[in-house]
Motif scaffolding. Structure first.
Motif, short mmCIF file in Angstrom:
data_model
loop_
_atom_site.label_atom_id
_atom_site.label_comp_id
_atom_site.label_asym_id
_atom_site.label_seq_id
_atom_site.Cartn_x
_atom_site.Cartn_y
_atom_site.Cartn_z
N PRO A 22 -42.25 11.36 -32.49
CA PRO A 22 -42.03 10.10 -31.46
C PRO A 22 -42.31 10.60 -30.00
CG PRO A 22 -40.06 11.49 -32.24
CD PRO A 22 -41.29 12.17 -33.13
N GLU A 23 -42.45 11.85 -29.80
CA GLU A 23 -42.78 12.20 -28.47
C GLU A 23 -44.44 11.90 -27.97
OE1 GLU A 23 -41.55 14.46 -30.59
OE2 GLU A 23 -39.76 15.01 -29.81
N ARG A 24 -45.14 11.74 -29.21
CA ARG A 24 -46.54 11.25 -28.98
C ARG A 24 -46.55 9.92 -28.44
NH1 ARG A 24 -52.04 12.72 -28.57
NH2 ARG A 24 -53.14 11.04 -29.79
N ALA A 25 -45.74 9.00 -29.35
CA ALA A 25 -45.68 7.63 -28.99
C ALA A 25 -45.20 7.46 -27.70
CB ALA A 25 -44.78 6.78 -29.92
N GLU A 26 -44.18 8.19 -27.18
CA GLU A 26 -43.78 8.03 -25.87
C GLU A 26 -44.88 8.68 -24.81
OE1 GLU A 26 -39.98 9.47 -23.10
OE2 GLU A 26 -40.15 10.09 -25.07
N ALA A 27 -45.59 9.69 -25.15
CA ALA A 27 -46.64 10.15 -24.32
C ALA A 27 -47.71 8.93 -24.10
CB ALA A 27 -47.11 11.26 -24.65
N LEU A 28 -48.06 8.11 -25.24
CA LEU A 28 -49.13 7.26 -25.12
C LEU A 28 -48.59 5.99 -24.18
CD1 LEU A 28 -50.37 7.24 -28.78
CD2 LEU A 28 -51.58 7.71 -26.84
N ALA A 29 -47.25 5.86 -24.62
CA ALA A 29 -46.79 4.59 -23.79
C ALA A 29 -46.73 4.80 -22.29
CB ALA A 29 -45.15 4.31 -24.15
N VAL A 30 -46.36 6.25 -21.83
CA VAL A 30 -46.57 6.30 -20.42
C VAL A 30 -47.77 6.28 -19.87
CG1 VAL A 30 -46.31 8.39 -18.85
CG2 VAL A 30 -44.27 7.97 -20.42
N ARG A 31 -48.84 6.81 -20.77
CA ARG A 31 -50.15 6.65 -20.24
C ARG A 31 -50.68 5.19 -20.13
NH1 ARG A 31 -54.79 10.18 -22.80
NH2 ARG A 31 -54.69 8.68 -24.42
N VAL A 32 -50.10 4.33 -21.01
CA VAL A 32 -50.64 3.09 -20.98
C VAL A 32 -50.24 2.30 -19.54
CG1 VAL A 32 -49.69 0.55 -21.65
CG2 VAL A 32 -50.36 2.41 -23.45
N GLY A 33 -48.87 2.72 -19.22
CA GLY A 33 -48.53 2.27 -17.74
C GLY A 33 -49.22 3.11 -16.54
N VAL A 34 -49.76 4.15 -16.97
CA VAL A 34 -50.50 4.61 -15.86
C VAL A 34 -51.93 3.82 -15.82
CG1 VAL A 34 -51.86 6.48 -15.09
CG2 VAL A 34 -49.47 6.87 -15.93
N PHE A 35 -52.35 3.63 -16.68
CA PHE A 35 -53.57 2.93 -16.87
C PHE A 35 -53.58 1.61 -16.59
CE2 PHE A 35 -55.57 5.98 -20.27
CZ PHE A 35 -55.95 6.96 -19.41
N ARG A 36 -52.34 1.05 -16.60
CA ARG A 36 -52.39 -0.38 -16.07
C ARG A 36 -52.25 -0.63 -14.60
NH1 ARG A 36 -47.56 -1.68 -18.50
NH2 ARG A 36 -48.74 -2.32 -20.62
N THR A 37 -51.73 0.55 -14.02
CA THR A 37 -51.59 0.49 -12.59
C THR A 37 -53.10 1.01 -12.00
OG1 THR A 37 -49.30 1.26 -12.54
CG2 THR A 37 -50.46 1.56 -10.32
N VAL A 38 -53.59 1.96 -12.72
CA VAL A 38 -54.99 2.35 -12.29
C VAL A 38 -56.03 1.04 -12.22
CG1 VAL A 38 -56.96 3.71 -12.74
CG2 VAL A 38 -54.73 4.75 -12.87
N ALA A 39 -55.84 0.44 -13.23
CA ALA A 39 -56.84 -0.92 -13.58
C ALA A 39 -56.57 -1.92 -12.43
CB ALA A 39 -56.75 -1.36 -14.85
N ARG A 40 -55.24 -2.32 -12.12
CA ARG A 40 -55.17 -3.18 -11.22
C ARG A 40 -55.61 -2.74 -9.69
NH1 ARG A 40 -49.01 -4.47 -13.48
NH2 ARG A 40 -49.68 -6.16 -14.92
N TYR A 41 -55.24 -1.63 -9.57
CA TYR A 41 -55.57 -1.05 -8.17
C TYR A 41 -57.30 -1.22 -7.92
CZ TYR A 41 -57.10 2.23 -4.48
OH TYR A 41 -57.85 2.81 -3.51
#
Length: 412
Positions: free
Chosen positions: A151-170
């Motif tokens: 489950p930690e793998r899925a949570e880590a991926l979910a966190v990185r998804v949020g990071v990439f979303r912000t990066v892409a918007r900026y």
């Protein structure tokens, strides 16, 4: 067709049997603008759209094999963008080893930092955002490497998804399209690894915006329609808010690409479905951190005004800009859209004023946006175009507000 934009405009004009002066008359432009376009000069996207409409062609046809418009000069963030580039595109080779975290990544803390950085984007704190994002990308990457299962793998991926979303918007906002594309590619891969339909749709929606920034309107509209079809709810009455909001936004992305490509029937079809999604929600809904969108009747009404602006129907823009769903009273009842979406709407209003010769009104609209979001406005080419039109069209001396706004945007 020719190998570039100028050749294409010339070829389509000749195929129509027109002289440069006749095309200029049909488009409502000066002959010098047509000559500039055919000679390969730097032509605004708005002008290209008008020429395509006069010729009865899709805008993309004129742009086939044409080079991208040059990006506006940066505002001093060059070194920070380089740090983002290093974080997103690390060196790859035989001898390159990925660093091991010094301690066990704390996912809850990392998620909270990602949320705070995301708020910097919506707060227009671009300097802070550009400084914080490289380290955040590296930490998210390290967390995904560290947790390789469970489950930690899925949570880590979910966190990185949020990071990439912000990066892409900026990066999209500051017109770093190649890096935005890479961020969205990685967001898409993580969303697929998670089996998250909304994350994949979010990446596709961002990709549509990048494609539009590159003038690839037909591809953007097609990707948006495909995305909307893929995530269409089986039963609208049973769909969650996030699902409806993302489905509606996919249709609005399709509208944006289609109308810029002179495909008005397709744009109206997608707009009807966006209205359907907004009607089901009944209000502006701010999605969760996962979907990252705000959508509802006000957002759709702004898109309708944008369509009128792109068509050049400036009186409709001004007639609808502050009435009914877009009026202050309705927005208090239905909820507010994302600030950046609202500011883009006001840019349409400013452009309509400028094209109708209401130069002071156009300037005041820009000044109001500047008071609320100066960093955002400084990256808007449309704002510079409006002020350039004011400076060129003004018969009398510039007002103090016009001089102030022109100085801020670098328009002389």
């Amino acid at each position: 067709m020719g190998d570039g934009l100028g050749d294409n405009v010339c070829d389509y004009r000749r195929a129509a049997g027109w002289t440069q002066e006749e095309l200029a008359h049909a488009a409502g432009l000066s002959a010098s603008v047509v000559r500039k376009a055919e000679q390969g000069g730097n032509v605004r996207m708005e002008t290209l759209h008008i020429l395509a409409r006069a010729l009865g062609e899709e805008t993309s046809a004129l742009m086939a094999s044409a080079p991208l418009e040059p990006r506006e000069p940066d505002d001093g963030h060059t070194l920070r963008i380089m740090e983002l580039r290093k974080a997103l595109l690390p060196p790859i080779g035989f001898a390159v080893e990925e660093p091991t975290p010094d301690e066990v990544p704390r996912l809850a803390a990392l998620r909270e930092v990602a949320r705070q950085v995301n708020r910097s984007y919506y707060g227009d704190a671009y300097g802070r955002l550009a400084a914080d994002l490289p380290a955040l990308i590296r930490e998210a990457d390290a967390a995904v490497r560290f947790y390789d299962s469970g489950p930690e793998r899925a949570e880590a991926l979910a966190v990185r998804v949020g990071v990439f979303r912000t990066v892409a918007r900026y990066l999209t906002q500051v017109r770093e399209h190649d890096l935005a594309y890479e961020s969205l590619r990685r967001l898409l891969a993580d969303g697929q690894a998670l089996g998250s339909e909304l994350d994949v749709a979010s990446a596709a929606s961002g990709m549509c915006w990048v494609l539009m920034g590159q003038g690839r309107f037909a591809e953007s509209a097609r990707l948006a329609r495909d995305t909307a079809d893929r995530i269409e709810p089986e039963r609208i009455s049973k769909a969650g808010d996030d699902h409806l909001a993302m489905w509606g936004w996919a249709h609005l992305r399709a509208v944006a690409g289609a109308v810029r490509n002179n495909q008005y029937d397709e744009a109206e079809s997608s707009l009807r479905l966006a209205r359907c999604a907004a009607g089901a929600l009944g209000r502006e809904v701010s999605g969760t951190y996962q979907s990252g969108v705000t959508f509802g009747p006000v957002t759709v009404a702004m898109a309708e005004v944008e369509v009128a602006a792109i068509k050049g129907d400036d009186r409709t823009v001004l007639d609808r800009a502050d009435r009914e769903t877009l009026g202050e009273k309705a927005r208090r009842t239905l909820g507010a859209p994302r600030p950046n979406s609202w500011f883009r709407h006001r840019m349409d209003v400013a452009l309509a004023h400028q094209r109708l010769g209401r130069h002071q009104e156009a300037t005041l609209e820009l000044l109001d946006v500047r008071r609320k979001a100066p960093a955002w406005l400084s990256h808007q080419r449309a704002a510079r175009d409006v002020m350039a039109g004011v400076h060129k069209g003004r018969k009398r001396s510039l007002t103090p507000e016009m001089r102030e706004m022109g100085a801020f945007l670098g328009v002389r």
